[in-house]
Design an enzyme around this catalytic site. Structure first.
Site, PDB file in Angstrom:
ATOM      1  N   LYS A 197      26.751  36.012  61.662  1.00 13.89           N
ATOM      2  CA  LYS A 197      25.642  37.183  62.195  1.00 13.89           C
ATOM      3  C   LYS A 197      26.028  38.359  61.405  1.00 13.89           C
ATOM      4  O   LYS A 197      26.798  39.112  61.480  1.00 13.89           O
ATOM      5  CB  LYS A 197      25.834  37.683  63.630  1.00 13.89           C
ATOM      6  CG  LYS A 197      24.650  38.432  64.074  1.00 13.89           C
ATOM      7  CD  LYS A 197      25.092  39.351  65.303  1.00 13.89           C
ATOM      8  CE  LYS A 197      25.751  40.191  65.086  1.00 13.89           C
ATOM      9  NZ  LYS A 197      25.169  41.598  64.537  1.00 13.89           N
ATOM     10  N   GLU A 271      39.613  42.487  61.584  1.00 13.16           N
ATOM     11  CA  GLU A 271      39.718  43.378  60.675  1.00 13.16           C
ATOM     12  C   GLU A 271      38.877  44.695  60.961  1.00 13.16           C
ATOM     13  O   GLU A 271      37.488  44.598  61.121  1.00 13.16           O
ATOM     14  CB  GLU A 271      39.052  42.901  59.483  1.00 13.16           C
ATOM     15  CG  GLU A 271      39.786  43.914  58.042  1.00 13.16           C
ATOM     16  CD  GLU A 271      38.797  44.706  57.548  1.00 13.16           C
ATOM     17  OE1 GLU A 271      38.968  46.054  58.142  1.00 13.16           O
ATOM     18  OE2 GLU A 271      37.812  44.525  56.990  1.00 13.16           O
ATOM     19  N   CYS A 305      36.290  50.886  55.686  1.00  9.24           N
ATOM     20  CA  CYS A 305      37.431  50.979  56.674  1.00  9.24           C
ATOM     21  C   CYS A 305      38.847  51.320  56.240  1.00  9.24           C
ATOM     22  O   CYS A 305      39.521  51.860  56.795  1.00  9.24           O
ATOM     23  CB  CYS A 305      37.617  49.561  57.158  1.00  9.24           C
ATOM     24  SG  CYS A 305      37.530  48.039  56.171  1.00  9.24           S
ATOM     25  N   GLU A 402      38.530  58.051  63.036  1.00  5.76           N
ATOM     26  CA  GLU A 402      37.832  57.438  62.169  1.00  5.76           C
ATOM     27  C   GLU A 402      36.429  57.942  61.867  1.00  5.76           C
ATOM     28  O   GLU A 402      35.716  57.715  62.776  1.00  5.76           O
ATOM     29  CB  GLU A 402      37.894  55.737  62.043  1.00  5.76           C
ATOM     30  CG  GLU A 402      37.322  55.231  60.699  1.00  5.76           C
ATOM     31  CD  GLU A 402      37.080  53.498  60.648  1.00  5.76           C
ATOM     32  OE1 GLU A 402      37.301  52.965  59.740  1.00  5.76           O
ATOM     33  OE2 GLU A 402      36.711  53.150  61.836  1.00  5.76           O
TER      34      GLU A 402
END
Length: 500
Positions: A197, A271, A305, A402
């Site tokens: 997906k 991850e 990331c 983040e």
């Protein structure tokens, strides 16, 4: 004085240097008006009956109607993947599997311009990055794992590897095609089949990849692609016919997936997010470090990331480094993703832009000093000026959370011990950078930094032969290298599922 010299001396000197527009043509790629689901080697209409519109974030222009897969659609895709697995894909000679991966890699190279344009159009990233980073690396991953497909017994000696089964894979929107390559290549090289997906906002390169599978004549059902939002991903995660889940995305969603799979035999690799420290010592080459800092945080609009979003500078070089960094920010060109001169493209979505703006407001409110270079942003689309925060305390949200945008937080340190303490003072542990001329210091820092990847005098360098992954809330498991094959294999000497 010669005639030529007189003409040169009389010529007006430009008051400023500007770049003329250099747009890449959109005509190299065809975007369909509507896309279904790619299941069992064919395009099928969604049984859910739902669709949504995917847009170009740089202009908010609608690009295509895309299927929103429901539970019945996921059932169909998993059944197709299981049938392909049982009907021979897991048992064909590994050298034959390798041939398919080689074909896919070569086709990606041949169609790289087409894919690069679509990646930038749907994702908002500069065409230079799609063309020079995403596409070459995507092809390289298929080439790399094609080479391992018939050598698994050498890769894992005395362990008798075999495939796991059906892999459910959920990828993010920041590197749509590259994340697809990271996941699909090792999975099918090891003999598994896939239900993938793509992210809701960036499905188009994954859907174009289906045509690559057709060209490569990959057997039907080996790779199935279903589109949709988080509801589709949740259906894949909980489906009983899926043997392994691989997820790249936010830490919050990763925790939810881990809770869902607790107590089940499914394998899992995650991850997740990061808040990387980029550490600059007083003996570092400052001009080189500035380029690395810019690449570390403003590459792909900060939608990375492992972005170096926390800059740790030794106090003795703080002022000259920040001065050079601010001057360098003034040269960054923010604008149309398909312009070859663009350095910073569009933010991927309105939702992400709202998150960036909210965290930047919090930085101002908490007392950090903000610097943004003069910058004229396009009137339409989602944009944010490259930003630097100084006078940042470790407790500020911009130093802990983040942001996933072009926003850098600067902190200072005096000693290597203090640098390590500040760098590791985060719930994340995905990556870090070290800038120094001393090799011994690089090795000492790399040993002490709690990060899965540590770059030395560079940043954001990737290679398919090198494993990538994190610690703590940045997830577990590795992608790339031999480590990236292991989650898609089971071994007769194992008593517990890997990553379970």
């Amino acid at each position: 004085m010669s005639e030529l010299e007189r003409k040169r001396s009389a010529a007006p000197v430009p008051s400023e240097w500007t770049y003329a527009p250099a747009p890449e043509s959109r005509d190299v790629v065809r975007v369909e008006d509507r896309y279904g689901l790619f299941v069992g080697g064919e395009w099928v209409e969604p049984r859910s009956g739902e669709t949504y519109t995917t847009i170009a974030p740089s202009s908010e222009e609608p690009l295509a109607e895309v299927a929103q897969a429901g539970s019945e659609d996921v059932d169909l895709a998993v059944e197709a993947a299981r049938e392909a697995y049982d009907d021979g894909w897991s048992d064909i000679p590994p050298s034959e599997r390798a041939k398919y991966l080689f074909r896919i890699a070569r086709i990606l190279q041949e169609r790289s311009r087409e894919f690069a344009v679509l990646e930038s159009l749907n994702g908002g990233k500069p065409i230079r990055e799609s063309r020079d980073v995403d596409l070459p690396l995507s092809a390289a991953h298929f080439f790399y794992y094609a080479g391992w497909a018939d050598k698994l017994e050498y890769a894992f000696p005395n362990r008798r590897p075999r495939s796991v089964g059906v892999a459910g894979q959920i990828i993010p929107w920041n590197f749509p095609l590259l994340m697809l390559a990271w996941k699909v290549a090792p999975a099918i090289a090891a003999g598994n089949t896939v239900v993938l997906k793509p992210a809701e906002t960036t499905p188009l390169t994954a859907l174009l990849f289906c045509d690559v599978l057709r060209q490569a004549e990959l057997p039907a059902g080996v790779v199935n692609i279903v589109t949709g939002d988080g509801r589709t991903g949740a259906e894949i995660v909980k489906h009983p016919g899926v043997d392994k889940i691989a997820f790249t995305g936010s830490t919050e969603v990763g925790k939810a997936i881990q809770r869902e799979l607790a107590g089940t035999p499914k394998r899992l690799t995650l991850e997740l997010g990061g808040k990387a420290a980029n550490v600059v010592f007083d003996d570092a080459p400052l001009d080189q470090a500035v380029e690395g800092i810019v690449n570390g945080i403003y590459f792909n609009q900060g939608h990375v990331c492992c972005a170096g979003s926390r800059l740790l500078v030794q106090e003795s070089i703080y002022e000259p480094l920040i001065g050079k960094l601010k001057r360098r920010l003034g040269t960054l060109r923010v604008g149309a993703p398909l312009d070859k001169n663009t350095d910073v493209g569009a933010i991927n979505s309105r939702q992400q832009l709202d998150k960036i703006e909210e965290l930047v407001r919090s930085g101002r409110d908490e007392g950090a000093e903000i610097y943004q270079p003069p910058c004229r942003l396009p009137e339409r689309g989602y944009w944010f000026v490259p930003t630097v925060f100084t006078n940042v305390a470790q407790s500020y949200r911009i130093a802990q959370e983040e942001i996933f945008g072009p926003v850098l937080s600067v902190l200072t340190f005096r000693t290597p011990d203090e640098a390590v303490e500040k760098a590791n003072n985060t719930p994340y542990g995905l990556s870090a950078g070290v800038w120094t001329e001393k090799g011994s210091r690089i090795l000492a820092m790399a040993q002490r930094l709690r990060a899965g990847v540590v770059w030395a005098n560079t940043y954001n360098r990737f290679d398919p032969t090198s494993p990538f992954g994190g610690y703590k809330e940045s997830g577990f498991g590795r992608e790339g290298g031999l480590h990236g094959l292991e989650p898609y294999l089971t071994f007769e000497d194992e008593s517990e599922p890997w990553g379970g």
